[in-house]
Design a protein around this motif. Structure first.
Motif, PDB file in Angstrom:
ATOM      1  N   GLY A  57      68.628  48.000  42.678  1.00 17.79           N
ATOM      2  CA  GLY A  57      67.748  47.594  41.591  1.00 17.79           C
ATOM      3  C   GLY A  57      66.262  47.785  41.842  1.00 17.79           C
ATOM      4  O   GLY A  57      65.441  47.508  40.978  1.00 17.79           O
ATOM      5  N   GLY A  58      65.852  48.251  43.032  1.00 24.47           N
ATOM      6  CA  GLY A  58      64.425  48.438  43.241  1.00 24.47           C
ATOM      7  C   GLY A  58      64.032  48.650  44.687  1.00 24.47           C
ATOM      8  O   GLY A  58      64.861  48.975  45.532  1.00 24.47           O
ATOM      9  N   SER A 112      53.745  49.880  38.717  1.00 25.82           N
ATOM     10  CA  SER A 112      54.757  49.637  39.751  1.00 25.82           C
ATOM     11  C   SER A 112      54.112  49.203  41.060  1.00 25.82           C
ATOM     12  O   SER A 112      54.700  48.455  41.831  1.00 25.82           O
ATOM     13  CB  SER A 112      55.595  50.893  39.985  1.00 25.82           C
ATOM     14  OG  SER A 112      56.339  51.197  38.832  1.00 25.82           O
ATOM     15  N   THR A 131      59.994  42.396  45.234  1.00 23.09           N
ATOM     16  CA  THR A 131      60.854  43.508  44.860  1.00 23.09           C
ATOM     17  C   THR A 131      60.276  44.157  43.615  1.00 23.09           C
ATOM     18  O   THR A 131      59.970  43.470  42.638  1.00 23.09           O
ATOM     19  CB  THR A 131      62.301  43.038  44.605  1.00 23.09           C
ATOM     20  OG1 THR A 131      62.807  42.484  45.827  1.00 23.09           O
ATOM     21  CG2 THR A 131      63.187  44.197  44.169  1.00 23.09           C
ATOM     22  N   PRO A 133      61.135  46.166  40.602  1.00 20.13           N
ATOM     23  CA  PRO A 133      62.320  46.584  39.849  1.00 20.13           C
ATOM     24  C   PRO A 133      62.249  48.067  39.480  1.00 20.13           C
ATOM     25  O   PRO A 133      61.213  48.554  39.016  1.00 20.13           O
ATOM     26  CB  PRO A 133      62.287  45.718  38.590  1.00 20.13           C
ATOM     27  CG  PRO A 133      61.350  44.602  38.900  1.00 20.13           C
ATOM     28  CD  PRO A 133      60.378  45.134  39.910  1.00 20.13           C
TER      29      PRO A 133
END
Length: 177
Positions: A57-58, A112, A131, A133
């Motif tokens: 997921g990331g 990001s 984290t 994503p």
């Protein structure tokens, strides 16, 4: 006696399940590719390290800073893997493969590369972990790489393009681990 055996067996099964869940979580978190950025100041002094690990997921990013001025500092992943002193502008802008605006408090954000503020104690140390994503190692380590930057001031989490976080005081280029 029968109740004690059932209770003991249930407890053992529960513990085994918990152990399996912990092992699966640990394996998922550590099975991805990773990259490390060794941070340096403009004077080439050690300022810590950042690690990015690909997870389901990331990207899991941790920053362990040291020997930095006490206070709150913006921390960002920048889009180019260059850290030319004294101002580290060769690292370019924030890593932004989704073409969003800056900041978690910006309705059109975040980039990001927008990370939480780094709080550095009087001992010069600070740590963050987050984290990202949808982040990938392929995106981070593209043709021109990426860098971790620590800024002089706090990030206001909303002002595009950099959150008014001031000059760049430490930089490190991500390299595959």
């Amino acid at each position: 006696m029968r109740f004690a055996i059932i209770t003991l067996a249930s407890g053992a099964a529960l513990l085994a399940g918990c152990q399996h869940d912990r092992m699966a979580t640990r394996d998922a978190a550590t099975s991805g590719r990773s990259a490390v950025a060794l941070l340096r100041t403009a004077a080439n002094a050690d300022a810590g390290r950042a690690t990015a690990t690909e997870t389901e997921g990331g990207l899991r990013v941790t920053l362990d800073a040291r020997a930095l001025p006490p206070g709150t500092h913006g921390a960002h992943i920048h889009m180019t893997g260059r850290c030319d002193a004294p101002d580290f502008t060769t690292a370019g802008g924030h890593w932004n493969p989704t073409t969003r605006q800056h900041g978690t408090m910006n309705p059109q954000g975040p980039h990001s590369g927008d990370l939480p503020n780094l709080i550095v104690g009087t001992d010069g140390r600070g740590t963050i972990g987050v984290t990202i994503p949808g982040g990938t190692m392929d995106g981070l380590l593209d043709a021109d790489g990426a860098a971790m930057i620590v800024h002089a001031n706090p990030d206001d989490m909303k002002t595009d393009p950099s959150g008014n976080s001031g000059g760049r005081i430490a930089c490190g280029v991500f390299q595959p681990a």
